[in-house]
Design an enzyme around this catalytic site. Structure first.
Site, PDB file in Angstrom:
ATOM      1  N   GLN A 169       0.352  -1.398   0.052  1.00  0.00           N
ATOM      2  CA  GLN A 169       0.170   0.122   0.095  1.00  0.00           C
ATOM      3  C   GLN A 169       0.677   1.459  -0.157  1.00  0.00           C
ATOM      4  O   GLN A 169       0.616   2.423  -0.591  1.00  0.00           O
ATOM      5  CB  GLN A 169      -0.411  -0.274   1.198  1.00  0.00           C
ATOM      6  CG  GLN A 169      -1.816  -1.116   0.985  1.00  0.00           C
ATOM      7  CD  GLN A 169      -2.716  -1.112   2.336  1.00  0.00           C
ATOM      8  OE1 GLN A 169      -2.154  -1.081   3.594  1.00  0.00           O
ATOM      9  NE2 GLN A 169      -3.586  -1.960   2.423  1.00  0.00           N
ATOM     10  N   ASP A 194      -4.118 -11.613   2.594  1.00  0.00           N
ATOM     11  CA  ASP A 194      -5.543 -11.673   3.201  1.00  0.00           C
ATOM     12  C   ASP A 194      -6.702 -13.055   3.327  1.00  0.00           C
ATOM     13  O   ASP A 194      -7.690 -13.339   4.007  1.00  0.00           O
ATOM     14  CB  ASP A 194      -7.072 -11.065   2.389  1.00  0.00           C
ATOM     15  CG  ASP A 194      -6.348  -9.240   2.816  1.00  0.00           C
ATOM     16  OD1 ASP A 194      -6.402  -8.364   2.157  1.00  0.00           O
ATOM     17  OD2 ASP A 194      -5.434  -9.589   3.790  1.00  0.00           O
TER      18      ASP A 194
END
Ligand SMILES: O=C(O)C1=C[C@@H](OP(=O)(O)O)[C@@H](O)[C@H](O)C1
Ligand SMILES: C=C(OP(=O)(O)O)C(=O)O
Length: 420
Positions: free
Chosen positions: A163, A303
């Site tokens: 990110q 995830d």
């Protein structure tokens, strides 16, 4: 809120909610494009509401229509108000470089849970850009330079969170001299970087890079307005794809099997576990199967750890999950959260810094601590359909990325009662 799940699921069909990660990217791109854009089928959740609220504070106008958001973008300016990222690390990490480019001072705030997640890359990023910033555990104060960086060459690690790289890619077109980004450690979560690059391309921003994403060059350029249709979320879909394999035949509609999303890797995991999977034009169906154990590196689909670990708990043998280092840096330490909860269910688990071994067995119902982590709550709700009589605490945490999860859980045949 507590979710009490009882055994069994008749199966059913659910529509994948829109992608959280694509929604946030599209909102930032549309807000940076001068003119009228539309984000079609946006996810409405805690994370995306944080992004929308902040971009509105910076001057974007977002009109909410049925099925799409009309966004009037361009000419963003710092806001004197606190820009609250809530629990969304993507929003924080995309916003910080953008604020460094705006002329003036911005105050970024966030929930305590987000303060516990890595912030250190920001210090080095701002130092290299020559931007004054003050990082504390309750806010980040940034004195933006109006696009004038003291250097347009920047180096950062690729293994803390992709990110931080995505945030620089989103901001770079506004830099007076563009940006040249190099990575001091190889990029991880490369599919999320590909998601960012594909979204930028949709808004006419070109990123020069190589197949291995070893570095990036972004010239100063303008975003152009566009209509962006958000596809189904593979991370959210993973719980129902897994439900199909262990409880009742389940179809998830609205998934793009050619997606850039990292968590379409769920199909690989299911097939490796010998689940019966059918991919069709309108979705993916999974059927109850006798699951085999899995040896898998989840570094590039981080995830999926809770989902795959919970499936491994009912597989016929020992599974070895590796590449889990960054999973400890999420809304919870997901390696520990998964290990602690599976052990309480009677499953033998061994955890290491970046690994988890799970001995498949017969998990028993119990009280599951979500640790306030949406992916822990959703993955153990899936598993609870096998072991029954399971209470998941803090069940409201699903609102971060999937507010409709408990309703969809019932649609997919799951049996759940929500209580305070
Ligand atoms: O860029 C993004 O939208 C995301 C990147 C991933 O983090 P990593 O950078 O650790 O892979 C993932 O965990 C997160 O849910 C969303
Ligand atoms: C970690 C997640 O999101 P973020 O990093 O954006 O908070 C997630 O959705 O699992």
């Amino acid at each position: 809120m507590r979710a009490t799940v009882t055994k069994g699921s008749s199966g059913g069909t659910v529509a994948a909610p829109p992608s959280k990660s694509f929604t946030i990217r599209a909102l930032f791109a549309a807000a940076l494009a001068e003119g009228q854009s539309r984000v079609v089928n946006p996810l409405i959740s805690g994370d995306t509401e944080a992004a929308a609220e902040i971009l509105t504070q910076l001057g974007a106008r977002i009109e909410r229509h049925s099925g799409y958001w009309q966004i009037s973008g361009g000419n963003l300016k710092p806001s004197g108000e606190a820009l609250n990222c809530r629990q969304s690390a993507a929003t924080l990490r995309f916003l910080a470089p953008l604020c460094a480019l705006l002329e003036g001072t911005s105050y970024l705030t966030f929930d305590p849970g987000l303060a516990r997640r890595p912030m250190t890359p920001f210090t080095d990023i701002f130092r290299q850009l020559g931007v004054c910033a003050d990082l504390t555990n309750s806010y980040v104060k940034i004195i933006g330079s109006g696009g004038r960086f003291s250097s347009n060459n920047i180096s950062l690690p690729g293994n803390i969170s992709s990110q931080f790289v995505s945030g620089l890619l989103l901001a770079a077109p506004l830099a007076r001299d563009g940006l040249v980004i190099s990575l001091s450690t190889p990029a991880e979560s490369k599919d999320y970087l590909r998601m960012t690059i594909s979204c930028l391309r949709h808004f006419s921003v070109t990123v020069e890079t190589d197949n291995e994403l070893t570095g990036f060059r972004i010239k100063s350029q303008a975003y152009t307005p566009a209509d962006y249709a958000v596809e189904g979320d593979w991370s959210s879909a993973s719980y129902f794809l897994g439900l199909g394999a262990i409880a009742g035949a389940t179809t998830v509609a609205g998934l793009n099997t050619g997606s850039f999303q990292a968590d379409r890797f769920m199909l690989n995991c299911l097939r490796q576990m010998d689940a019966k999977v059918l991919t069709e034009k309108n979705g993916v169906s999974v059927f109850p199967s006798r699951l085999k154990p899995i040896d898998v590196d989840l570094n590039e689909a981080i995830d999926l750890l809770p989902t795959v670990a919970c499936l491994a708990a009912v597989a016929g043998g020992q599974s070895n999950l590796t590449g889990l280092g960054r999973a400890r840096l999420k809304e919870s330490d997901r390696v520990k959260a998964v290990a602690d909860n599976l052990k309480i269910m009677g499953i033998d688990v061994v955890e290491g810094p970046g690994i988890l071994t799970v001995a498949g067995g017969s998990p028993r119902g119990t009280v599951i601590d979500s640790f306030g982590d949406h992916r822990i709550a959703m993955a153990f709700a899936m598993l609870a359909t096998v072991c029954g009589d399971t209470v998941i605490t803090g069940a409201e945490c699903v609102n971060k990325t999937y507010p409709g999860f408990w309703e969809d859980f019932k649609l997919a045949g799951g049996k759940v009662t929500l209580s305070e």
